[in-house]
Write an enzyme that holds these catalytic residues in place. Structure first.
Site, mmCIF file in Angstrom:
data_model
loop_
_atom_site.group_PDB
_atom_site.id
_atom_site.type_symbol
_atom_site.label_atom_id
_atom_site.label_comp_id
_atom_site.label_asym_id
_atom_site.label_seq_id
_atom_site.Cartn_x
_atom_site.Cartn_y
_atom_site.Cartn_z
ATOM 1 N N SER A 240 54.450 32.340 57.924
ATOM 2 C CA SER A 240 54.527 31.596 59.177
ATOM 3 C C SER A 240 54.975 30.145 58.939
ATOM 4 O O SER A 240 54.865 29.615 57.838
ATOM 5 C CB SER A 240 53.157 31.595 59.836
ATOM 6 O OG SER A 240 52.231 30.917 58.991
ATOM 7 N N GLU A 263 60.280 30.511 53.412
ATOM 8 C CA GLU A 263 61.040 31.243 54.425
ATOM 9 C C GLU A 263 60.109 31.413 55.604
ATOM 10 O O GLU A 263 59.079 32.063 55.480
ATOM 11 C CB GLU A 263 61.469 32.613 53.887
ATOM 12 C CG GLU A 263 62.206 32.570 52.575
ATOM 13 C CD GLU A 263 63.617 32.065 52.700
ATOM 14 O OE1 GLU A 263 64.272 32.352 53.709
ATOM 15 O OE2 GLU A 263 64.068 31.344 51.789
ATOM 16 N N CYS A 300 61.507 38.958 60.319
ATOM 17 C CA CYS A 300 61.968 37.569 60.405
ATOM 18 C C CYS A 300 63.351 37.504 61.026
ATOM 19 O O CYS A 300 63.766 36.464 61.527
ATOM 20 C CB CYS A 300 61.975 36.949 59.018
ATOM 21 S SG CYS A 300 62.621 38.081 57.787
HETATM 22 P P1 NAP Z 1 51.139 33.715 57.046
HETATM 23 O O1 NAP Z 1 49.978 33.926 57.916
HETATM 24 O O2 NAP Z 1 51.738 32.359 57.010
HETATM 25 O O3 NAP Z 1 50.632 34.147 55.587
HETATM 26 C C1 NAP Z 1 51.453 34.125 54.428
HETATM 27 C C2 NAP Z 1 50.612 33.745 53.206
HETATM 28 O O4 NAP Z 1 50.406 32.337 53.209
HETATM 29 C C3 NAP Z 1 49.234 34.368 53.151
HETATM 30 O O5 NAP Z 1 48.901 34.642 51.808
HETATM 31 C C4 NAP Z 1 48.335 33.285 53.696
HETATM 32 O O6 NAP Z 1 47.057 33.463 53.159
HETATM 33 C C5 NAP Z 1 49.009 32.028 53.171
HETATM 34 N N1 NAP Z 1 48.800 30.865 54.039
HETATM 35 C C6 NAP Z 1 49.048 30.801 55.373
HETATM 36 N N2 NAP Z 1 48.739 29.570 55.841
HETATM 37 C C7 NAP Z 1 48.304 28.850 54.780
HETATM 38 C C8 NAP Z 1 47.833 27.507 54.628
HETATM 39 N N3 NAP Z 1 47.758 26.680 55.667
HETATM 40 N N4 NAP Z 1 47.445 27.088 53.404
HETATM 41 C C9 NAP Z 1 47.490 27.934 52.345
HETATM 42 N N5 NAP Z 1 47.939 29.220 52.427
HETATM 43 C C10 NAP Z 1 48.325 29.681 53.630
HETATM 44 O O7 NAP Z 1 52.347 34.692 57.403
HETATM 45 P P2 NAP Z 1 52.268 36.234 57.870
HETATM 46 O O8 NAP Z 1 51.618 36.301 59.189
HETATM 47 O O9 NAP Z 1 51.762 37.053 56.776
HETATM 48 O O10 NAP Z 1 53.791 36.653 58.032
HETATM 49 C C11 NAP Z 1 54.428 36.709 59.287
HETATM 50 C C12 NAP Z 1 55.369 35.537 59.439
HETATM 51 O O11 NAP Z 1 56.278 35.524 58.331
HETATM 52 C C13 NAP Z 1 56.254 35.561 60.654
HETATM 53 O O12 NAP Z 1 56.283 34.286 61.238
HETATM 54 C C14 NAP Z 1 57.625 35.933 60.110
HETATM 55 O O13 NAP Z 1 58.717 35.508 60.880
HETATM 56 C C15 NAP Z 1 57.582 35.289 58.802
HETATM 57 N N6 NAP Z 1 58.488 35.891 57.845
HETATM 58 C C16 NAP Z 1 59.574 35.173 57.466
HETATM 59 C C17 NAP Z 1 60.488 35.733 56.599
HETATM 60 C C18 NAP Z 1 61.681 34.957 56.186
HETATM 61 O O14 NAP Z 1 62.324 35.339 55.244
HETATM 62 N N7 NAP Z 1 62.001 33.866 56.846
HETATM 63 C C19 NAP Z 1 60.285 37.028 56.091
HETATM 64 C C20 NAP Z 1 59.155 37.724 56.499
HETATM 65 C C21 NAP Z 1 58.262 37.123 57.382
HETATM 66 P P3 NAP Z 1 45.690 32.935 53.838
HETATM 67 O O15 NAP Z 1 45.798 33.196 55.288
HETATM 68 O O16 NAP Z 1 44.654 33.706 53.120
HETATM 69 O O17 NAP Z 1 45.624 31.460 53.511
#
Ligand code: NAP
Length: 525
Positions: A240, A263, A300
């Site tokens: 995210s 990303e 994404c």
């Molecule tokens: P997420 O909630 O951001 O989590 C990704 C990882 O980051 C998790 O391990 C999470 O673990 C950690 N994390 C999140 N916030 C954090 C913080 N403030 N501090 C430290 N660690 C943190 O993402 P998601 O929900 O799994 O994935 C969905 C998102 O990914 C969508 O927005 C999608 O568009 C995007 N995405 C982008 C791409 C691209 O290539 N641009 C590809 C796939 C997905 P914890 O929550 O345990 O901290």
């Protein structure tokens, strides 16, 4: 099997606050207790990665490639358990996960072949000119070297291809960097199975145990501590925008700031040009809905924005898309949290000024199912309210109606950076496309003609990246062999004795590399 272990190099640890997998299709809690890695686990994993760096980063291309292939083989050897575990933790169907596994091991093998080729070293030699007047020139030799241990954060929506052994890990290994993975809490069993496969490949290949560690957990603090550790030299993140921004801040505030290749979010505009609409509005409507609703839109590259010039042909597109969408069943989303965020985002769009609802998908018949949504707004409304351009992760999209091609260009010019943009165009649209391309290509990493953005090939030419906020650094990609370059840096050796130069730069060219000598490419084989 998996038992909730934390993998710090070759040792398995338990302890730490327990957490459980959730099956999003039922809301049921899994039976295995997983454990949050501690600050001590982070420190130990980073110390081991640092200790492994020298031997791993100086492996021959052949040895490093063989390791990547061993990881791929070990992942395949997990067998069906990997697929059934991922199904129960993500709600994704078997076919999708089998395809994703194929992509994950294919990606590792593609990197192996590319590592062997050696072009990524970019070995470049400018020989000494001792007779040069008025001053002689030194012997200058440049090669790409590994940056150091890399922290990797995978996303929930690709439990295999963008997770523990996904593109970031594969490209960091390919570049010679030890990896410490922060395991995603949404698929802990899947993550641990893959982590064990990598650890086994490290062992099989006779490498230092610190080449890989796996730290599962549910807290932001864990990831924050990993990025803050001084032995980590770069970060690969997929997820995210909020998560990526938080990690970028931690990395920038370190005593030694490091790059974070994050990303993040993108809504991937699709522009329907008039000729294409006149020729095939109905087909475009159904194909668009197919791309929008694929796996509940949890990509994404999901087409979250459609832009077109208002016309009777656009009305035909809308009618066709509405019909396709309204018959489309709600699908299980990846986690209860992602489903809740989707519903909130859709409600905000539905209630926004000037936004009308074109159609919704079928109502949910179970928990955590996202009901698809398609909205419309005028170009003026869309440009006036930046919130309408925020990613709603899931199968939600907004159609923006403009009056002229100039208004389409103006709308795109005001948008944030995106991973992709798509043009639906026929031969008669080429003049409009030529007008649009300079603006479009400034905003994105990939421009498609007559396709749909969901579906990213893993190849040498692929760019899966784009200007902020789609990524933190639009000069890179997280998919394809170019992703390696994020974890390399150039080092120049001046007047160094041949015997102590890195092999890539030695006079005898022992690795048989293509090298650039005096600016000209010399092909070795
Ligand atoms: P997420 O909630 O951001 O989590 C990704 C990882 O980051 C998790 O391990 C999470 O673990 C950690 N994390 C999140 N916030 C954090 C913080 N403030 N501090 C430290 N660690 C943190 O993402 P998601 O929900 O799994 O994935 C969905 C998102 O990914 C969508 O927005 C999608 O568009 C995007 N995405 C982008 C791409 C691209 O290539 N641009 C590809 C796939 C997905 P914890 O929550 O345990 O901290």
């Amino acid at each position: 099997m998996f038992n909730g272990a934390i993998l710090v190099g070759a040792s398995e640890r338990q302890g730490g606050e327990p957490f459980f997998a959730i099956d999003p299709s039922t809301g049921a809690k899994g039976e295995v207790a997983f454990h949050n890695a501690s600050a001590a686990d982070v420190a130990d994993a980073c110390a081991l990665a640092d200790a492994a760096f020298e031997s791993f980063s100086t492996l021959t291309p052949d040895a490093r490639a063989a390791f990547l292939e061993a990881v791929a083989d070990r992942i395949m050897a997990i067998g069906d358990l990997l697929i059934t575990t991922a199904m129960s933790e993500t709600g994704l169907p078997r076919g999708r996960l089998e395809g994703e596994r194929g992509r994950t091991v294919g990606q590792l093998r593609l990197f192996a072949g590319y590592v062997r080729q050696g072009d990524w070293l970019d070995a470049t030699i400018d020989k000494a000119l001792p007779e040069r007047q008025p001053l002689p020139r030194s012997d200058l030799r440049r090669v790409n070297q590994s940056v150091g241990p890399v922290a990797v954060f995978g996303a929930s929506n690709f439990p295999l291809a963008f997770s523990v052994a996904g593109g970031d890990t594969a490209s960091a290994f390919a570049a010679g960097c030890p990896v410490v993975v922060k395991g995603h809490p949404a698929h802990p069993g899947t993550g641990e199975l893959v982590a064990r496969a990598i650890a086994a490949a490290v062992r099989d290949s006779g490498l230092h145990e610190g080449v890989f560690s796996y730290l599962p957990g549910t807290t932001n603090d864990l990831g924050g501590a990993l990025v803050a550790d001084p032995r980590i030299k770069a970060v690969g993140f997929t997820g995210s925008r909020g998560g990526g921004l938080a990690l970028m801040k931690i990395a920038a505030e370190r005593k030694e700031p490091i790059p974070v290749y994050a990303e993040m979010s993108s809504i991937n505009p699709v522009v329907l040009l008039p000729g294409a609409l006149a020729a095939r509005a109905e087909a475009l409507g159904t194909a668009f809905v197919g791309s929008l609703t694929l796996f509940s839109g949890q990509f994404c590259t999901n087409p979250g924005l459609v832009i077109a010039i208002d016309s009777p042909d656009l009305d035909r597109f809308v009618a066709s898309a509405a019909q396709a969408l309204s018959g489309n069943a709600a699908q299980v989303m990846l986690t209860p949290g992602i489903h809740a965020a989707y519903e909130k985002g859709v409600a905000a769009l539905a209630g926004a000024e000037g936004v009308t609802t074109i159609a919704r998908g079928m109502a949910a018949d179970g928990v955590h199912r996202g009901q698809h949504a398609l909205f419309a707004a005028s170009g003026e409304q869309f440009r006036a309210n930046p919130a309408l351009a925020h990613e709603v992760f899931g199968s939600s999209s907004i159609l923006v109606k403009c009056a002229t091609i100039e208004e389409v260009i103006d709308t795109i010019a005001r948008m944030e950076g995106q991973l992709t943009a798509t043009l639906q165009m026929d031969d008669g649209d080429q003049a409009d496309a030529a007008k649009l391309l300079p603006t479009l290509s400034r905003k994105v990493g990939r421009v498609l003609a007559n396709g749909w953005p969901t579906g990213v090939e893993v190849t040498h030419a692929m760019v899966h990246g784009g200007p902020f906020p789609s990524t933190s650094d639009g000069r890179s990609t997280s998919v394809g062999t170019l992703a390696m370059m994020r974890f390399l840096r150039p080092v120049c050796y001046q007047d160094m004795a041949d015997a102590v130069l890195p092999p890539a730069l030695q006079a005898a060219n022992p690795w048989k590399l293509n090298r650039r000598v005096e600016g000209r490419l010399e092909i070795a084989r």
